[in-house]
Every structure is written in structure tokens, then in C-alpha cells.
Design an enzyme around this catalytic site. Structure first.
Site, short mmCIF file in Angstrom:
data_model
loop_
_atom_site.label_atom_id
_atom_site.label_comp_id
_atom_site.label_asym_id
_atom_site.label_seq_id
_atom_site.Cartn_x
_atom_site.Cartn_y
_atom_site.Cartn_z
N TYR A 186 2.17 50.61 20.88
CA TYR A 186 1.66 50.64 22.27
C TYR A 186 2.63 49.89 23.19
O TYR A 186 3.02 50.39 24.25
CB TYR A 186 0.28 50.00 22.29
N ILE A 205 -8.40 44.24 30.79
CA ILE A 205 -9.29 44.85 31.77
C ILE A 205 -10.48 45.48 31.05
O ILE A 205 -10.30 46.18 30.04
CB ILE A 205 -8.54 45.93 32.61
N1 LIG Z 1 -7.96 48.32 29.86
C1 LIG Z 1 -6.93 47.50 29.68
O1 LIG Z 1 -7.10 46.33 29.32
C2 LIG Z 1 -5.53 47.98 29.97
C3 LIG Z 1 -4.52 47.02 30.03
C4 LIG Z 1 -3.21 47.44 30.29
C5 LIG Z 1 -2.92 48.77 30.49
N2 LIG Z 1 -3.94 49.69 30.42
C6 LIG Z 1 -3.57 51.10 30.63
O2 LIG Z 1 -4.36 51.66 31.66
C7 LIG Z 1 -4.45 53.08 31.44
C8 LIG Z 1 -5.89 53.50 31.54
O3 LIG Z 1 -6.62 52.90 30.49
P1 LIG Z 1 -8.15 52.48 30.59
O4 LIG Z 1 -8.24 51.06 30.20
O5 LIG Z 1 -8.72 52.92 31.87
O6 LIG Z 1 -8.74 53.31 29.35
P2 LIG Z 1 -9.82 54.48 29.25
O7 LIG Z 1 -9.87 54.83 27.82
O8 LIG Z 1 -11.07 54.07 29.93
O9 LIG Z 1 -9.15 55.67 30.09
C9 LIG Z 1 -8.05 56.40 29.61
C10 LIG Z 1 -8.28 57.85 29.93
O10 LIG Z 1 -7.16 58.59 29.45
C11 LIG Z 1 -7.66 59.78 28.89
N3 LIG Z 1 -6.73 60.36 27.92
C12 LIG Z 1 -6.47 59.95 26.65
N4 LIG Z 1 -5.60 60.77 26.07
C13 LIG Z 1 -5.29 61.73 26.98
C14 LIG Z 1 -4.44 62.86 26.98
N5 LIG Z 1 -3.74 63.21 25.89
N6 LIG Z 1 -4.35 63.61 28.10
C15 LIG Z 1 -5.08 63.28 29.20
N7 LIG Z 1 -5.91 62.24 29.26
C16 LIG Z 1 -6.00 61.46 28.16
C17 LIG Z 1 -8.97 59.39 28.23
O11 LIG Z 1 -9.81 60.52 28.01
C18 LIG Z 1 -9.53 58.43 29.26
O12 LIG Z 1 -10.35 59.07 30.21
C19 LIG Z 1 -3.83 53.36 30.07
O13 LIG Z 1 -2.50 53.83 30.25
C20 LIG Z 1 -3.82 51.98 29.42
O14 LIG Z 1 -2.82 51.85 28.45
C21 LIG Z 1 -5.23 49.33 30.17
#
Ligand SMILES: NC(=O)c1ccc[n+]([C@@H]2O[C@H](COP(=O)([O-])OP(=O)(O)OC[C@H]3O[C@@H](n4cnc5c(N)ncnc54)[C@H](O)[C@@H]3O)[C@@H](O)[C@H]2O)c1
Length: 269
Positions: free
Chosen positions: A157, A192
Site C-alpha cells: 500500500y 481517517i
Molecule cells: N481512511 C483512511 O484512513 C485513509 C488514509 C489515507 C489514505 N486513504 C485513501 O483515501 C482513499 C479513499 O479511501 P476511504 O478511506 O474513503 O475508503 P473506502 O473504502 O470508504 O472508499 C474507497 C472506495 O473505493 C472504491 N473502490 C475500490 N476498488 C475500486 C476499483 N477497482 N474501482 C473503483 N472503485 C473502487 C470502493 O468501492 C470504495 O467506495 C483511498 O485511496 C485510500 O487509500 C484513506
């Protein structure tokens, strides 16, 4: 008063849940026409329906960001419906955890890369030509604190998010050199509170159960501000980068992490 992205057309990948969902909602509230895409065909249409009912402008299109064929269709659809694209938020992502890198299968490594890195590459490759037609625009790529610092157990990741960070800077330079008016920046959330934490597969196959992560407990210890962040707190940073308020900002990284990247603070018992 006009909204901060009034009249703009914005695409948000992974828009059905968590941070993406919060971005879609905020953009719509701030006057944009939003195209939310995701593989989640239940939450996506429901979100677009809620926004439309409340008087906003949003549609949902099913999309797996790893499919180049689908990217071509999505961009053609946006071009046909709206004739332009002003904002693109490349947000879709997953996390695959393993106890040690030696436990990671090549299949899981490739899956991690396909969604988090290939998906971002394809988003830029296919959206940039449409964005360039109007001489201005903003691309926001969702990286992570794990794209700035090592993350044990999440090394694949972390590798993708580090890649996204420098991909954003390189595309920012390409756009600046082309003088196309398009700015490109990355966002780096810390811990988050979104559904992603419940989805992180563990074990060598990547198909195991959810990791037993107590998010609040982890955030309390690891975060100087002493709590997990909310999706809306990332969305407001994305809005800034997407809007004209950041018109002199490109190639930069916005860290929204409750202070984690700055250091640690002693915790009161
Ligand atoms: N939540 C955290 O703590 C955090 C921290 C740092 C970065 N992020 C990044 O933020 C972004 C959003 O994550 P989140 O926390 O909202 O998670 P989440 O799981 O709530 O949302 C991610 C979304 O991406 C979609 N997804 C997954 N695979 C997919 C694909 N192949 N094609 C299209 N859509 C797809 C999922 O269905 C989901 O709706 C991600 O890139 C994640 O790595 C999150």
C-alpha cells in the site's frame, strides 16, 4: 454567494464511500456538477439520488478504475453530457495488509498496484485530453501519510501511495511545461474514520477476514490531536485544491493527519 466550485464539472473515483463520498457531497453543495464513479453499485446510485433530491447535481457511473476500456467509455460519456471536465479526483483505493512482506503473494501485490497506481495512471491518461480543452483545471490524487512514511504491514500500500505522490508532482510539471492551465496536487490523509479500515484483508491470500483494528484506540495513541479524522475533514482539503482558491498551488502535497507527520506528543494518562 456562489459556491467554491460553482459551474465546474468534477469526476470523483471511489465516490460511493468514505472520503470520496464526502468529496462528492461537498462538491455538489459548493455548486459543481459531480460524476461519482465506483464499483459499488448500491451506495453510488443512492448517493447521487440523495444529492439530486436535495437540489444538487450528481450522477453515478459504475466503474472499475483498473479497466482501461471503461475509462474510455467514462470520459466519452462525460464529454457527451457536459462537453468538459474541470476537476478530477483520483481517489479510489484499497489497502492489503500482511504481517510481513514475505507473506505477500504476487497476486495481492499486483492487485494493490492495479487499483491504487494503475487506476491513477489511467485516470490521468484518459481525463487530461478532455480537461485540456478548456485551458484550466485541477487534478487531485489521493495519496496517504503512508506515501510519506513507512507503514509496516502495509508496505505494498505504502509503495503505491509513494508512487502516487511523485506521479502527481511529475504530471504537475508536465502540465506546467505544456502551459495547459492544469494544476496537479496530492492529498495525504492520516488515520481517517472510513469503511476502508473494516475492509483491509489480512493473511497471505489477501482474502482473509477484516483486520481487528480499533481505529479510535490507534488514533488516540498515534495522532498528536488525539483522535481519528473524519472524511469531511479530508474533503475540505480536496475542495481547496480543486477550487480557484489554490490557483497558485501545483505539485504540492497537502497533509491532513492530525499532526502525525510532524512528530509525536507525550500522552496524558
Ligand atoms: N481512511 C483512511 O484512513 C485513509 C488514509 C489515507 C489514505 N486513504 C485513501 O483515501 C482513499 C479513499 O479511501 P476511504 O478511506 O474513503 O475508503 P473506502 O473504502 O470508504 O472508499 C474507497 C472506495 O473505493 C472504491 N473502490 C475500490 N476498488 C475500486 C476499483 N477497482 N474501482 C473503483 N472503485 C473502487 C470502493 O468501492 C470504495 O467506495 C483511498 O485511496 C485510500 O487509500 C484513506
Amino acid at each position: 454567494m456562489a459556491g467554491q466550485v460553482e459551474g465546474k464539472v468534477a469526476l470523483v473515483t471511489g465516490g460511493a464511500s468514505g472520503i470520496g463520498e464526502a468529496v462528492v457531497e461537498l462538491f455538489a453543495r459548493e455548486g459543481a456538477t459531480v460524476i461519482a464513479t465506483d464499483i459499488d453499485e448500491l451506495r453510488g446510485p443512492a448517493l447521487a439520488g440523495r444529492i439530486t433530491k436535495a437540489g444538487g447535481k450528481a450522477i453515478f457511473l459504475e466503474q472499475d478504475v483498473t479497466s482501461e476500456e471503461r475509462w474510455i467509455e467514462i470520459v466519452a460519456e462525460i464529454s457527451k453530457r457536459y462537453g468538459r471536465l474541470d476537476i478530477m479526483v483520483s481517489n479510489a483505493g484499497i489497502g492489503i495488509a500482511v504481517p510481513s512482506i514475505v507473506d505477500m503473494t504476487l497476486t495481492d501485490w499486483r492487485k494493490q498496484n492495479a487499483i491504487n497506481l494503475d487506476g491513477v495512471f489511467l485516470s490521468v491518461k484518459h481525463c487530461l485530453p478532455l480537461m485540456r480543452k478548456h485551458g484550466s483545471g485541477s487534478i487531485v490524487m489521493m495519496s496517504s501519510l503512508a506515501g510519506l512514511r513507512g507503514a509496516p504491514g502495509l508496505s505494498a500500500y505504502s509503495a503505491t501511495k509513494g508512487g502516487v505522490r511523485l506521479f502527481a508532482k511529475s504530471i504537475a510539471m508536465e502540465c506546467a511545461a505544456a502551459g495547459d492551465g492544469i494544476r496537479v496536487n496530492s492529498v495525504h490523509p492520516g488515520i481517517i474514520d472510513t469503511p476502508i479500515w473494516g475492509k483491509i484483508p489480512t493473511g497471505a491470500t489477501g482474502a482473509g477476514q477484516n483486520a481487528p483494528i480499533d481505529l479510535e484506540e490507534r488514533a488516540k495513541v498515534a495522532t498528536p490531536l488525539g483522535r481519528a479524522g473524519q472524511a469531511a475533514e479530508i474533503a475540505s482539503g480536496v475542495l481547496y485544491l480543486a477550487s480557484d482558491a489554490s490557483r497558485y498551488v501545483t505539485g504540492s502535497e497537502l497533509v491532513i493527519d492530525g499532526g502525525m507527520n510532524a512528530g509525536g506528543v507525550p500522552r496524558r494518562a
